[in-house]
Design an enzyme around this catalytic site. Structure first.
Site, short mmCIF file in Angstrom:
data_model
loop_
_atom_site.label_atom_id
_atom_site.label_comp_id
_atom_site.label_asym_id
_atom_site.label_seq_id
_atom_site.Cartn_x
_atom_site.Cartn_y
_atom_site.Cartn_z
N ARG A 51 51.48 -54.55 -89.58
CA ARG A 51 52.59 -55.13 -90.33
C ARG A 51 52.99 -54.20 -91.47
O ARG A 51 54.17 -54.03 -91.77
CB ARG A 51 52.22 -56.51 -90.89
CG ARG A 51 53.27 -57.06 -91.86
CD ARG A 51 53.04 -58.50 -92.27
NE ARG A 51 51.66 -58.84 -92.53
CZ ARG A 51 51.00 -58.54 -93.64
NH1 ARG A 51 51.58 -57.84 -94.63
NH2 ARG A 51 49.74 -58.91 -93.79
N TYR A 104 80.49 -60.72 -89.73
CA TYR A 104 79.79 -61.21 -88.55
C TYR A 104 79.35 -62.65 -88.78
O TYR A 104 78.88 -63.01 -89.86
CB TYR A 104 78.60 -60.30 -88.26
CG TYR A 104 77.57 -60.86 -87.32
CD1 TYR A 104 77.92 -61.33 -86.06
CD2 TYR A 104 76.23 -60.92 -87.70
CE1 TYR A 104 76.97 -61.85 -85.20
CE2 TYR A 104 75.28 -61.43 -86.83
CZ TYR A 104 75.65 -61.89 -85.60
OH TYR A 104 74.71 -62.42 -84.75
N ASP A 176 77.36 -52.71 -93.83
CA ASP A 176 76.89 -52.90 -92.46
C ASP A 176 77.60 -51.85 -91.60
O ASP A 176 78.81 -51.92 -91.38
CB ASP A 176 77.23 -54.32 -91.98
CG ASP A 176 76.65 -54.63 -90.61
OD1 ASP A 176 76.45 -53.69 -89.81
OD2 ASP A 176 76.42 -55.82 -90.31
N LYS A 201 72.32 -52.76 -81.23
CA LYS A 201 73.63 -52.38 -80.73
C LYS A 201 73.67 -50.90 -80.36
O LYS A 201 72.94 -50.47 -79.47
CB LYS A 201 74.68 -52.75 -81.78
CG LYS A 201 74.56 -54.18 -82.34
CD LYS A 201 74.54 -55.27 -81.27
CE LYS A 201 74.73 -56.67 -81.83
NZ LYS A 201 73.68 -57.18 -82.70
#
Length: 381
Positions: A51, A104, A176, A201
């Site tokens: 982690r 978005y 973004d 993406k």
């Protein structure tokens, strides 16, 4: 890896050090949760628990930082996990954020349904209008959030201009950069404080991984983000990190083809009698065309259009497409089509971010352009 190398070279080599044990040219997938320590508190290579850090994720994070020209990159389990970490790092209850009027849907949902319950306020503004951004500021504004090109209306924001507004207000500028990718646009060089990506993406590029990223050039902010990344734990797993790293190696050549195909698709749509308007920053008539040409290398692979005949006609176009796959997400090698109002942006219904009901969004892939044009022609009828 020197930052003087070209983007294409960095995409392939940054973070991709040959394995010291075997010489493997591809970083191994360190599918491991914990690490043997060299005595109590003696971390070998800085690793103790995956982690906190994992060598495969480290390779990706170094690559991300190099491509965006940042000091540090951080990889997450999804784009929204990255956004959540960023907001909880930057903000405290009572703070305020300016967000775009065409963000978005998932980002809007995060602000409207999650972060607002924590006492964070937000205002919606047309970020392509500098005056509107200034008018939305309050004494408690700690961040201005920008998408450019935006999802799904392909709006363009002048990053450098908004960066100036943010500095005057003592706020951070978040960009973004998912739609453009760092190959086409590098917001940090234009004054942004943090870049956000859904690596699902274009960065991953093959519709086979979900991930997110944050990149910053501010070392203090980088340390704060890394602290929260570890404390909150929504990190990219090693195999997911490896898949994104694999995808990035071909990002430049893929983006060139996405852009080439999208330009041809936009040209077809502008001439089709059943299309009312085409939203693509590569078109000279797009209101953000000149700014996009200034801050982007090319205009990308996303095209939206409004269908004559309204919502039902738009839905029928989506249903009739065959080569364009009806599905959410974007940025893969295959072309996708969707109806944002009923799919990706349904969460924005009834809000200032509600999208037009007659809107269709295309993620133009890298197939043969003539095949894509033929499919759209039959879908439009």
């Amino acid at each position: 890896m020197s930052d003087q190398h070209s983007f294409e070279t960095l995409a392939i080599h940054a973070g991709n050090t040959a394995d010291p044990l075997t010489g493997a040219v591809v970083p191994p997938i360190y599918q491991v949760s914990t690490y043997k320590q060299d005595g109590v508190g003696g971390l070998r290579g800085g690793y103790e628990y995956s982690r906190s850090a994992n060598p495969t994720r480290t390779a990706l994070e170094e690559n991300l930082a190099a491509l965006e020209g940042g000091r540090r990159g951080l990889a997450f389990a999804s784009g929204l996990a990255a956004e959540d970490c960023l907001l909880r790092t930057l903000l405290t209850p009572g703070d305020h954020v300016v967000i775009p009027n065409d963000a978005y849907g998932g980002t809007f949902r995060l602000f409207a349904k999650v972060v607002s319950r924590w006492g964070v306020q937000f205002s919606v503004a047309d970020t392509s209008d500098i005056g509107a951004v200034r008018a939305a500021l309050t004494p408690r504004t700690k961040a201005i959030w920008v998408e450019t090109p935006s999802n799904p209306l392909l709006g363009i924001t002048d990053i450098a201009a908004v960066a100036g507004v943010a500095r005057q207000a003592g706020a951070r500028l978040v960009v973004d950069n998912t739609f453009a990718s760092p190959y086409l646009q590098q917001p940090l060089s234009l004054g942004a404080d943090v870049v956000v990506h859904s690596t699902t993406k274009y960065m991953g590029g093959h519709s086979d991984v979900v991930g997110g990223a944050l990149i910053t050039g501010d070392p203090t902010l980088a340390d704060e983000l890394a602290y929260h990344q570890n404390a909150m734990g929504a990190v990219a797993g090693p195999f997911d990190a490896w898949l994104v790293l694999r995808g990035i190696k071909t990002l430049a050549v893929r983006m060139d083809r996405h852009d080439e195909n999208a330009t041809k698709v936009a040209d077809l749509l502008t001439r089709h009698p059943k299309v009312d308007s085409v939203l693509y920053p590569g078109l000279p008539e797009h209101p953000g065309h000149e700014i996009a040409a200034k801050q982007m290398k090319a205009f990308g692979g996303m095209v939206s259009f409004r269908v004559a005949g309204g919502e039902e006609a738009a839905v029928e176009v989506c249903n009739r497409a065959r080569l364009f796959t009806l599905g959410e997400s974007l940025g893969g090698v295959e072309s996708l089509i969707e109806h944002p109002g009923r799919m990706t942006h349904a969460s924005a219904a009834g809000s200032p971010l509600e999208v037009p009901a007659d809107l269709v969004r295309l993620s133009v892939g890298i197939e043969n352009a003539d095949d894509l044009l033929a499919d759209l022609t039959q879908a439009l009828g």
